[in-house]
Design a protein around this motif. Structure first.
Motif, PDB file in Angstrom:
ATOM      1  N   UNK A  31      30.414 -27.354  13.678  1.00  0.00           N
ATOM      2  CA  UNK A  31      28.967 -27.354  13.434  1.00  0.00           C
ATOM      3  C   UNK A  31      28.616 -26.399  12.286  1.00  0.00           C
ATOM      4  N   UNK A  32      29.244 -25.230  12.284  1.00  0.00           N
ATOM      5  CA  UNK A  32      29.000 -24.267  11.199  1.00  0.00           C
ATOM      6  C   UNK A  32      29.421 -24.828   9.850  1.00  0.00           C
ATOM      7  N   UNK A  33      30.566 -25.500   9.825  1.00  0.00           N
ATOM      8  CA  UNK A  33      31.040 -26.105   8.578  1.00  0.00           C
ATOM      9  C   UNK A  33      30.052 -27.160   8.107  1.00  0.00           C
ATOM     10  N   UNK A  34      29.615 -28.032   9.008  1.00  0.00           N
ATOM     11  CA  UNK A  34      28.679 -29.080   8.620  1.00  0.00           C
ATOM     12  C   UNK A  34      27.349 -28.497   8.154  1.00  0.00           C
ATOM     13  N   UNK A  35      26.922 -27.400   8.763  1.00  0.00           N
ATOM     14  CA  UNK A  35      25.675 -26.754   8.338  1.00  0.00           C
ATOM     15  C   UNK A  35      25.795 -26.134   6.951  1.00  0.00           C
ATOM     16  N   UNK A  36      27.020 -25.872   6.505  1.00  0.00           N
ATOM     17  CA  UNK A  36      27.214 -25.279   5.183  1.00  0.00           C
ATOM     18  C   UNK A  36      27.229 -26.327   4.073  1.00  0.00           C
ATOM     19  N   UNK A  37      27.282 -27.614   4.435  1.00  0.00           N
ATOM     20  CA  UNK A  37      27.282 -28.674   3.441  1.00  0.00           C
ATOM     21  C   UNK A  37      25.944 -28.715   2.717  1.00  0.00           C
ATOM     22  N   UNK A  38      25.997 -29.037   1.435  1.00  0.00           N
ATOM     23  CA  UNK A  38      24.759 -29.250   0.684  1.00  0.00           C
ATOM     24  C   UNK A  38      24.124 -30.547   1.178  1.00  0.00           C
TER      25      UNK A  38
END
Length: 80
Positions: A31-38
Motif C-alpha cells: 500500500x505504501x509503495x502504491x501510494x508513492x506512485x505518481x
C-alpha cells in the motif's frame, strides 16, 4: 503464543500468527509503495508480492539489450 507445546511438539498457532503478522506487513508495504506512485503511474502500475510466476517472467530481462544495469533477478530474489 508458545513455541512448543508440552512434550516438545511445535505450536502451530505461533506459526499461523507469524504468517498473519507478516501478511499484514506485506499488505502495508505494498500500500505504501502504491501510494508513492505518481498520478500517471497509478493507472499503469500495481505493487504485488514477488511470486515464482513473476520471477519466471523476469527471465525476459536477459533478452532486453537496453537496460543500464545487469541485475540477476532470479538469484537476487530467490524464493525457492
Amino acid at each position: 503464543a508458545h513455541d512448543q507445546r508440552p512434550g516438545g511438539e511445535p505450536d502451530r498457532r505461533s506459526h499461523v500468527e507469524a504468517e498473519q503478522r507478516y501478511d499484514e506487513l506485506r499488505k502495508s508495504a505494498l500500500e505504501s509503495v502504491e501510494n508513492s506512485f505518481s498520478e500517471s503511474q497509478k493507472g499503469m502500475l500495481k505493487a504485488r508480492t514477488i511470486t515464482t510466476e513473476a520471477l519466471n517472467a523476469s527471465t525476459l530481462w536477459d533478452t532486453v539489450n537496453t537496460h543500464r544495469i545487469d541485475w540477476d533477478w532470479i538469484d537476487g530474489y530467490s524464493i525457492v
